[in-house]
Enzyme design. Structure first.
Site, short mmCIF file in Angstrom:
data_model
loop_
_atom_site.label_atom_id
_atom_site.label_comp_id
_atom_site.label_asym_id
_atom_site.label_seq_id
_atom_site.Cartn_x
_atom_site.Cartn_y
_atom_site.Cartn_z
N HIS A 99 33.15 78.94 52.51
CA HIS A 99 32.33 78.96 53.88
C HIS A 99 33.29 78.38 54.85
CE1 HIS A 99 29.84 77.58 50.15
NE2 HIS A 99 28.90 78.36 50.85
N ASP A 140 37.96 73.55 54.88
CA ASP A 140 38.37 72.47 53.97
C ASP A 140 39.76 72.21 54.24
OD1 ASP A 140 35.76 72.41 52.23
OD2 ASP A 140 36.10 74.42 52.15
#
Lengths: 467, 467
Positions: free
Chosen positions: A167, A259
């Site tokens: 994601h 991330d």
């Protein structure tokens, strides 16, 4: 009439993921008539989640066949798509591991993660080997970590068609929202963030045709200070516009996305809680702290409690509880594109084959791809700047290769060597002690047996002999 | 009759090197009649060394023309070979640098070496640019450090024919001698140790046709303990059979050769003096300690005193003092091979071009090569094992690429990033302070000016703004 397909979900005991998937399927009329086969080894949660999914579908009057099994072979039979979201060890094991490594001087640090990957690699490889036997033409949509090393391993070892998903790339919309830009549709931004999973860099971004980078620069100049002073994140992962992210932009010249911002490669943001709080907001210090993780686990537990409550109340409306909005997950739209030719651009993890310059063909990269009935067509992307390649991409590639090599050879000195790479390791003895303790954790018997000293006499025996 | 050639020596003020070269030339009848042009900016030592070289040649009745100049252009005019042995900053600067970095918590550590390379890169590039103008067909024999990054830089930027040389590979003979094997000739060993300069690994070695690895294994089993207990090194570099070397053999499966043994990549052998003494013998702890370096500098000073004494005594015999044995240096035999077709196998540093598998073509590797009148013909070598590649070779390659990139871009955050890679760096602030202090050293004005924060606002300004 759409062709009904069969989707097998491995690791379907994850309530968030499985119910989200059913929502997306119910809200995608093209996929009506499909058969979703939930598989998990968790016999408590699986029937409960399956039942709720069935109720959701029935309440909406959708024609979706949803069943569950604890037998992976049964789930894979006749599957057109296999979604693997399983984690071999799970959050509680990860927490136990963090306690062990903390004793050795590592605060939420990597370098001791090899046993975790070992079990997930075994799991991933057993899924693709089963698919080769049972459903060799199915697509595998790998949705559990580690995506980068795991997808590279599987695509090197098997001819199964594999797409890895994450994601993180949605972080780019987080940037736009923080800048105060109105986002009504994903198409409001035209952007690319190629790289490796959890290591992607925004090479360009246009907001409704306007270059967003100057807007970022202006925000840094005029608004960042106040934002950093006043912003209180609701989610532990809300760090896309943190000082740490902007500082990386200053170092590398491109915005790190998702991330990437919390990457352990940039260890200096993560030395201790206070440092993390400085770079990633006071409230949680980013997602990887001892004040953030309980929040995350609490979220999971609340979700589970809600599921249990719904399950025990057959009159409650599941649709009312879960809503009728599609998730942001890419799995169902990708299936719709491949099956029904609903062509879209996605962010996928696939073998490079020349798409990202400088990376070997057989390394899995995260890149934009057009997907339609013909298949997955990655877009050739602009090369990443040399500084990003040499400081962030190549070292990550090497770490992945070492992880796969260790998994192949079972050479214990590689685990010690990996531990020695951590900036929190201050001596050879510390690394040896860390590996020994990590291997001694309950549940690590197999990996402890697997990793041996392979070059004649061992480094550790050597050590004892010498002292 | 041999063809007389001209050899230009850049950095000829190094007594050991220049007098050794003249010895080798005098003892190589094929090269009689040659013209050796010594060039250095040191006006004190240069005439003295030149005079001694002339006396050595005359005493042996050799027909060698030896002259000196402080003008590099003059030295290069009509040169067939250019030997560059210059160090832009020298041993005393290196010592001053070590004092600075020690204050920041780095004991004889790398990571702060960039300014040193900057000045040597400038020097190397100015030599090849001059050669392109003045003697474009001459061979450049690069004999000063850094060989790996410097030769890669020069061969990428220029078409000048370049060979980089080092002594480290002779370590393989040190192994044989420690095993008690009689070495009468270099041909007693048949071996390969490919890799990158200061990072070469013994892929095979036969002593008079017998595999030497089982002999090493037996030595470790039966004799190593006593050797480590009793051996007192005479030279600071005598660490080829130290515990540290054998431990690396245990980790990587191949013997590290020469300077490879002391590589800063394996930082855990080098954390402090006591640790170095454990791995590299009590007496010096290897060449990179505060008890070893003075010994090394003392050796240089004694050599210089001997030179001065000889120079002031015109009746003394230079031949008697220097002897009539050839050195182990490869420069003169390589020139003899190229000029007079005296074919031999050498260990050279040249662009890879497919010789060592897995390394880009334009990276300079250290490999065996046959040299004859036709040119330099590297031998295709067996690939190094993946563990050596992923743990030792590739990370070294990346560090080199970053060093060259920083030299090209002048991006100061790269210096900070490099400092952050040291295992002795414990915080971002420490790295920033280190770079600041290193840049502030007298003589670093140019490099301090060169390295700027290039990505908009700087990481350091950012830092100040944030705190």
């Amino acid at each position: 009439m759409p062709t009904p397909i069969k989707i097998a979900v491995i690791g379907a005991g994850s309530a968030t993921f499985s119910l989200g998937l059913v929502k997306d399927l119910c809200l995608t009329p093209n996929l009506a008539g499909s058969f979703v086969h939930f598989m998990d080894i968790n016999e408590e949660r699986l029937p409960m989640i399956t039942k709720l999914a069935q109720r959701y579908s029935q309440e909406l009057g959708q024609d979706l066949r949803i069943e569950s099994t604890t037998d992976r072979h049964e789930a894979l039979r006749d599957a057109d798509f296999v979604i693997n979201t399983a984690d071999a060890k799970g959050h509680y094991h990860a927490a136990a591991m963090r306690d062990i490594i903390a004793k050795h001087g590592y605060y939420y640090s990597t370098g001791a993660s090899v046993p975790g990957s070992y079990y997930n690699f075994n799991l991933m490889m057993s899924v693709v080997r089963d698919m080769e036997e049972i459903c060799p033409d199915a697509w595998l949509i790998q949705s559990g970590n580690p995506v980068f090393s795991g997808c590279t391993l599987m695509t090197r070892e098997s001819d199964i068609k594999i797409i890895g998903l994450c994601h993180g790339h949605y972080g780019v919309y987080g940037i736009a929202r923080t800048l105060g830009l109105e986002i009504n549709s994903l198409k409001d931004l035209t952007w690319q963030a190629p790289g490796l999973n959890h290591n992607v860099w925004l090479t360009f971004c246009y907001y409704r045709g306007q270059d967003m980078y100057p807007m970022i620069d202006e925000w840094i100049e005029t608004k960042a200070d106040e934002y950093w002073r006043t912003h209180v994140p609701e989610r532990t992962h809300d760090i896309q516009m943190s000082k740490g992210a902007i500082h990386q932009y200053m170092m590398y010249g491109l915005m790190p996305i998702g991330d990437t911002v919390r990457s352990g490669q940039s260890w200096w943001y993560h030395t201790d809680l206070a440092t993390k709080q400085f770079w990633f907001f006071d409230k949680f210090g980013g997602p990887d702290t001892d004040i953030a993780r309980p929040q995350y686990v609490k979220g999971l537990e609340e979700k589970l409690a809600m599921i249990k409550r719904l399950a025990s109340d057959p009159k409650a409306s599941v649709v009312q509880e879960l809503g009728q909005e599609k998730t942001r997950e890419q799995q169902v739209p990708i299936i719709d594109a491949l099956v029904n030719n609903v062509e879209e651009q996605f962010e996928v993890n696939i073998p490079n084959n020349g798409v990202l310059a400088g990376i070997p063909d057989d390394v899995v990269v995260e890149v934009p791809a057009i997907i339609n009935k013909g298949g997955v067509f990655p877009m050739q992307v602009e090369p990443l700047p040399p500084k990003v390649m040499y400081e962030m991409i190549y070292p990550n590639w090497l770490a992945m290769e070492r992880e796969l090599l260790a998994y192949k050879t079972g050479d214990r000195t590689q685990l010690i060597w990996n531990a020695l790479q951590s900036n929190k390791t201050h001596s050879y003895e510390q690394a040896v002690a860390l590996v020994k303790d990590v291997m001694g954790v309950e549940g690590h018997e197999e990996v402890d047996e697997f990793f041996k000293f392979v070059n004649g006499e061992s480094a550790m025996l050597m050590e004892r002999k010498l002292r």
